[in-house]
Design an enzyme around this catalytic site. Structure first.
Site, PDB file in Angstrom:
ATOM      1  N   ASN A 196      17.205 -15.996  15.959  1.00 30.81           N
ATOM      2  CA  ASN A 196      17.082 -14.582  15.593  1.00 30.81           C
ATOM      3  C   ASN A 196      18.398 -13.896  15.926  1.00 30.81           C
ATOM      4  O   ASN A 196      18.690 -13.602  17.083  1.00 30.81           O
ATOM      5  CB  ASN A 196      15.930 -13.934  16.369  1.00 30.81           C
ATOM      6  CG  ASN A 196      15.774 -12.454  16.030  1.00 30.81           C
ATOM      7  OD1 ASN A 196      16.348 -11.969  15.057  1.00 30.81           O
ATOM      8  ND2 ASN A 196      15.000 -11.743  16.821  1.00 30.81           N
ATOM      9  N   LYS A 215      19.238 -10.934  15.129  1.00 24.53           N
ATOM     10  CA  LYS A 215      19.046  -9.493  15.283  1.00 24.53           C
ATOM     11  C   LYS A 215      20.110  -8.757  14.446  1.00 24.53           C
ATOM     12  O   LYS A 215      20.452  -9.219  13.360  1.00 24.53           O
ATOM     13  CB  LYS A 215      19.054  -9.098  16.759  1.00 24.53           C
ATOM     14  CG  LYS A 215      18.017  -9.897  17.560  1.00 24.53           C
ATOM     15  CD  LYS A 215      17.863  -9.429  18.970  1.00 24.53           C
ATOM     16  CE  LYS A 215      16.813 -10.272  19.692  1.00 24.53           C
ATOM     17  NZ  LYS A 215      16.558  -9.795  21.064  1.00 24.53           N
ATOM     18  N   HIS A 251       8.084  -8.636  16.178  1.00 20.02           N
ATOM     19  CA  HIS A 251       8.978  -8.760  17.332  1.00 20.02           C
ATOM     20  C   HIS A 251       8.827  -7.528  18.223  1.00 20.02           C
ATOM     21  O   HIS A 251       8.597  -6.415  17.738  1.00 20.02           O
ATOM     22  CB  HIS A 251      10.426  -8.901  16.859  1.00 20.02           C
ATOM     23  CG  HIS A 251      11.364  -9.320  17.949  1.00 20.02           C
ATOM     24  ND1 HIS A 251      11.874  -8.438  18.874  1.00 20.02           N
ATOM     25  CD2 HIS A 251      11.871 -10.539  18.264  1.00 20.02           C
ATOM     26  CE1 HIS A 251      12.667  -9.089  19.717  1.00 20.02           C
ATOM     27  NE2 HIS A 251      12.684 -10.361  19.371  1.00 20.02           N
ATOM     28  N   GLU A 288      10.873  -5.705  19.695  1.00 20.69           N
ATOM     29  CA  GLU A 288      11.786  -4.606  19.386  1.00 20.69           C
ATOM     30  C   GLU A 288      11.273  -3.790  18.211  1.00 20.69           C
ATOM     31  O   GLU A 288      11.437  -2.566  18.177  1.00 20.69           O
ATOM     32  CB  GLU A 288      13.187  -5.170  19.111  1.00 20.69           C
ATOM     33  CG  GLU A 288      13.831  -5.739  20.370  1.00 20.69           C
ATOM     34  CD  GLU A 288      14.975  -6.694  20.099  1.00 20.69           C
ATOM     35  OE1 GLU A 288      15.509  -7.228  21.080  1.00 20.69           O
ATOM     36  OE2 GLU A 288      15.318  -6.923  18.917  1.00 20.69           O
ATOM     37  N   GLU A 314       7.072 -14.357  23.484  1.00 17.30           N
ATOM     38  CA  GLU A 314       8.293 -13.783  24.025  1.00 17.30           C
ATOM     39  C   GLU A 314       7.948 -12.728  25.067  1.00 17.30           C
ATOM     40  O   GLU A 314       7.679 -11.572  24.716  1.00 17.30           O
ATOM     41  CB  GLU A 314       9.122 -13.131  22.910  1.00 17.30           C
ATOM     42  CG  GLU A 314       9.781 -14.104  21.954  1.00 17.30           C
ATOM     43  CD  GLU A 314      10.945 -13.439  21.218  1.00 17.30           C
ATOM     44  OE1 GLU A 314      12.053 -13.942  21.318  1.00 17.30           O
ATOM     45  OE2 GLU A 314      10.718 -12.408  20.573  1.00 17.30           O
ATOM     46  N   GLY A 346      16.676 -10.906  26.398  1.00 22.36           N
ATOM     47  CA  GLY A 346      18.006 -10.351  26.584  1.00 22.36           C
ATOM     48  C   GLY A 346      18.357  -9.991  28.012  1.00 22.36           C
ATOM     49  O   GLY A 346      19.378  -9.341  28.256  1.00 22.36           O
ATOM     50  N   SER A 388      15.547 -15.285  26.607  1.00 24.51           N
ATOM     51  CA  SER A 388      16.719 -15.814  27.305  1.00 24.51           C
ATOM     52  C   SER A 388      16.763 -17.343  27.280  1.00 24.51           C
ATOM     53  O   SER A 388      17.107 -17.985  28.273  1.00 24.51           O
ATOM     54  CB  SER A 388      16.762 -15.295  28.747  1.00 24.51           C
ATOM     55  OG  SER A 388      16.902 -13.885  28.765  1.00 24.51           O
ATOM     56  N   GLY A 421      17.576 -16.031  20.811  1.00 27.12           N
ATOM     57  CA  GLY A 421      18.292 -14.808  20.504  1.00 27.12           C
ATOM     58  C   GLY A 421      19.791 -14.953  20.695  1.00 27.12           C
ATOM     59  O   GLY A 421      20.499 -15.487  19.852  1.00 27.12           O
ATOM     60  N   GLY A 422      20.297 -14.487  21.829  1.00 27.93           N
ATOM     61  CA  GLY A 422      21.737 -14.463  22.088  1.00 27.93           C
ATOM     62  C   GLY A 422      22.430 -15.798  21.914  1.00 27.93           C
ATOM     63  O   GLY A 422      23.540 -15.875  21.369  1.00 27.93           O
TER      64      GLY A 422
END
Length: 250
Positions: A10, A12, A91, A93, A162, A168, A207, A228-229
């Site tokens: 993802n 984002k 999600h 967010e 999640e 994050g 994470s 993610g990141g």
């Protein structure tokens, strides 16, 4: 039952044409099995990927409407035409920043399935809910909103747990914590359809990185990850993908 693993990226609101090229170069060099990896970039980058590659593409959200005067929205068909076969739904967010309710998320997931997209349904609890020991209550509510009245959708879904407190933040659930929660999710899903509950892929997100993923993937009810990141770093993302192709559960 042996379930086919899945790693989903993802991006984002990140990425670029240059990152697409780098990611394609890295992933096409890996011995990926069919549909083992899905990359979900911003929608404007979907068409930057080759039409044929050894991984799938996905959207990050979709409209619950088919078409019409909905400025800024993306329909399932538009995502498909851009190359997507998966789509992230619900999600945290989107729930928090865009006010997406359980009911809206259920409608979006149903729309995705009806169009032939595979939805990746995201569920998770906040730090406060975790501290109040409401994790199972929150997850059950989020699952019930979708599958209690539409159990047939479960067989065509992927579910990503999640924990919001881990997204994050650099703080990830321990493998044991994640497994306990994933086992609860699978047990709860059995209320809707026993066979589908056994077969559905359950991903962990929050994470996830190359250092912690192997231990997470070894857990019985964790079938992959929503990354993610780390998915913005092609070399690190490749390491996570390789952990699946090399059979980290062994």
């Amino acid at each position: 039952m042996q379930r086919t693993p899945l790693i989903a990226a993802n991006w984002k609101m990140n990425g670029s044409a240059a990152l697409v090229e780098e990611m394609v170069d890295v992933l096409t060099a890996l011995p990926l099995t069919e549909h083992a990896v899905v990359v979900c970039p911003p929608a404007t980058l979907l068409t930057r990927f080759p039409a044929v590659c050894n991984f799938a593409l996905g959207g990050q959200t979709l409209s619950h409407e088919i078409s019409g005067a909905f400025t800024g929205e993306l329909s399932a068909c538009l995502l498909q035409e851009a190359g997507a076969s998966y789509v992230i739904v619900g999600h945290s967010e989107r729930r928090a920043l865009n006010g997406e309710s359980d009911e809206l998320i259920a409608a979006k997931l149903a729309r995705a399935v009806a169009a032939g997209l595979t939805p990746i349904l995201c569920i998770g609890e906040s730090a406060t809910e975790r501290q109040q020991e409401k994790t199972q209550q929150v997850l059950a509510r989020q699952l019930d909103a979708v599958y209690a009245s539409q159990p047939e959708l479960l067989a065509k879904s992927v579910i990503a747990y999640e924990p919001i407190w881990a997204i994050g933040t650099g703080e990830s659930a321990t493998p044991e914590q994640a497994q306990t929660t994933h086992a609860f999710i699978r047990q709860h899903l059995a209320r809707y359809n026993t066979q589908s509950a056994v077969r559905v892929k359950l991903l962990y997100g929050g994470s996830v990185n190359a250092d912690n993923f192997t231990a997470l993937f070894r857990q019985a009810d964790i079938d992959g990850a929503l990354v993610g990141g780390a998915s913005l770093k092609p070399a690190e993302f490749a390491q996570i993908c390789l952990a699946v192709t090399k059979g980290a559960k062994e």
